[in-house]
Scaffold this active site. Sequence first.
Site, PDB file in Angstrom:
ATOM      1  N   ASP A  70     -10.372  34.019 -19.477  1.00 19.83           N
ATOM      2  CA  ASP A  70      -9.748  33.270 -20.574  1.00 19.83           C
ATOM      3  C   ASP A  70     -10.565  32.028 -20.914  1.00 19.83           C
ATOM      4  O   ASP A  70     -10.277  31.334 -21.879  1.00 19.83           O
ATOM      5  CB  ASP A  70      -8.270  32.938 -20.296  1.00 19.83           C
ATOM      6  CG  ASP A  70      -8.071  31.994 -19.135  1.00 19.83           C
ATOM      7  OD1 ASP A  70      -9.018  31.789 -18.346  1.00 19.83           O
ATOM      8  OD2 ASP A  70      -6.952  31.460 -18.995  1.00 19.83           O
ATOM      9  N   ASP A 106     -14.796  32.742 -16.435  1.00 16.31           N
ATOM     10  CA  ASP A 106     -14.066  32.433 -15.201  1.00 16.31           C
ATOM     11  C   ASP A 106     -13.435  33.730 -14.681  1.00 16.31           C
ATOM     12  O   ASP A 106     -13.718  34.821 -15.195  1.00 16.31           O
ATOM     13  CB  ASP A 106     -13.047  31.307 -15.432  1.00 16.31           C
ATOM     14  CG  ASP A 106     -11.773  31.785 -16.092  1.00 16.31           C
ATOM     15  OD1 ASP A 106     -11.850  32.734 -16.896  1.00 16.31           O
ATOM     16  OD2 ASP A 106     -10.696  31.235 -15.805  1.00 16.31           O
ATOM     17  N   SER A 135      -6.949  33.062 -11.843  1.00 14.98           N
ATOM     18  CA  SER A 135      -7.966  32.507 -12.738  1.00 14.98           C
ATOM     19  C   SER A 135      -9.259  32.131 -12.014  1.00 14.98           C
ATOM     20  O   SER A 135      -9.927  33.001 -11.487  1.00 14.98           O
ATOM     21  CB  SER A 135      -7.347  31.312 -13.461  1.00 14.98           C
ATOM     22  OG  SER A 135      -8.211  30.795 -14.415  1.00 14.98           O
ATOM     23  N   ASP A 183     -10.554  35.248 -14.827  1.00 15.26           N
ATOM     24  CA  ASP A 183      -9.727  36.143 -15.650  1.00 15.26           C
ATOM     25  C   ASP A 183     -10.188  36.165 -17.104  1.00 15.26           C
ATOM     26  O   ASP A 183      -9.487  36.694 -17.967  1.00 15.26           O
ATOM     27  CB  ASP A 183      -8.243  35.781 -15.535  1.00 15.26           C
ATOM     28  CG  ASP A 183      -7.934  34.387 -16.055  1.00 15.26           C
ATOM     29  OD1 ASP A 183      -8.843  33.537 -16.063  1.00 15.26           O
ATOM     30  OD2 ASP A 183      -6.777  34.146 -16.459  1.00 15.26           O
TER      31      ASP A 183
HETATM   32 MG    MG Z   1      -8.754  31.439 -16.343  1.00 21.36          MG
END
Ligand code: MG
Length: 451
Positions: free
Chosen positions: A240, A236, A97, A238
């Site tokens: 999400d 960010d 992440s 990844d």
């Molecule tokens: Mg993330």
Amino acid sequence: MPKLFGTFGVRGLANVELTPELVYRLGLALATHLGNQGEVAVGRDNRTSSEMLEQAVISGLTSGGCRVLRLGMVPTPVFSFGLRYYRCSAGVMITASHNPPEYNGVKFWEADGSGFSREREGEIERLLEEGRLRKVGWREIGGVEEADALEPYREEVLRRVKGPGRKLKVVVDCGNAVGSLVVPGLLSDLGMQVISLNDYLDGTYPSRKLEPLPENLTLLSRTVASCGADLGIALDGDADRSVVADETGRVLMGDRVFALVARHYLRGRKKPRIITPVATSSVIDDVARELGGEVVRTRVGEPEIVGEFKRNGGDLGGEENGGVMFFDWSMCREGIFTSLKFVEALAESGRKTSEFDATLPLYFQVKERISCPNELKGRVMEKLVEEFSSHPQDRRDGLKIQMEDGWLLLRPSGTEPIFRCFAEARTEKRARELAELGLRKLREAVGKISA
Ligand code: MG
């Protein structure tokens, strides 16, 4: 053995803590947990260690008799979509992440596209601890297939998001991470003029830190202001989570984006139910009141929000850091969908981004921390409860004290030897005062108990 699973799966320094050997065992443990059968989706981000760890987890899964559907390099929301789209029985995503490039992580996913529950993570942990991992005979070893999730994701999103109607100028910063595979393209598909920063993939993340905090987004802020753009979007590592900057380059707090998107997305729904942790701004309560809906508070963490949704239903989930979940679209925090829905809402309002933000009541937040040894946390908390006994208290996660003109949240971190102290009020001065009060009481409590 120390506890493997943290707040977001297993995280660690790649090739030091999170080794291919460990990730192989995690894959085999998941296969064993699934009864040595079924098809598991595997995806990864673009860290330098991600392909290596992807190979390792695939070895573990196939050695344990699971078939693997390899989705390749994808943002987490696309991964969650892909695993449902191809009807896999579980999933594994390799990503850390927003953590620095030397880290990586392994997270397991349910067939419905939500992250593994704490209970299921616990079962995996027990299998590893007790060494009860089952490899299959040579005939039953799983095969590996590849599939594309990016294109079906793109098509489905375009069915669900309206273009802005006017040609908005958007600066987007994906931080050299996997968001670049989807976000700039989708914004152009929706008819916007896109200025894309840091959009070449580089797993050493040379341009900025991946956590979308204002201090890491100075290039975005400056570019938005100097190009006369309508807004900026940053994701960010990844994708999400996303945040938004207004036309002056000022980054909006995650819970304000959540509230603005909630007001837009839930308009017209009957008594919408919004799920959010105790740390989120009261601005979401204002929006829920306006919508005739309700806010349900949970402990901090994505699994807590999903857990509440699965038990009692709901429409939207969100966190103060900008992670929003649209339960009729996805069971995963959706940084991509959030930013597109924000653009849709902004365009519909006909306002500038700063004016659109100003349609919400203003709140000020102060976020502080203080060190506290883990073994003292319990007794410090007891002391704080006693100290604030004359105020209404919420003990769901740490201690939240409701004042007439704001609130204070004192919460021990689950991973670090610290106590967090959040305060919110309608003026900056009052928020600061509340935070000072919290810090003082915390210091006193830690001092008394360690004496
Ligand atoms: Mg993330």
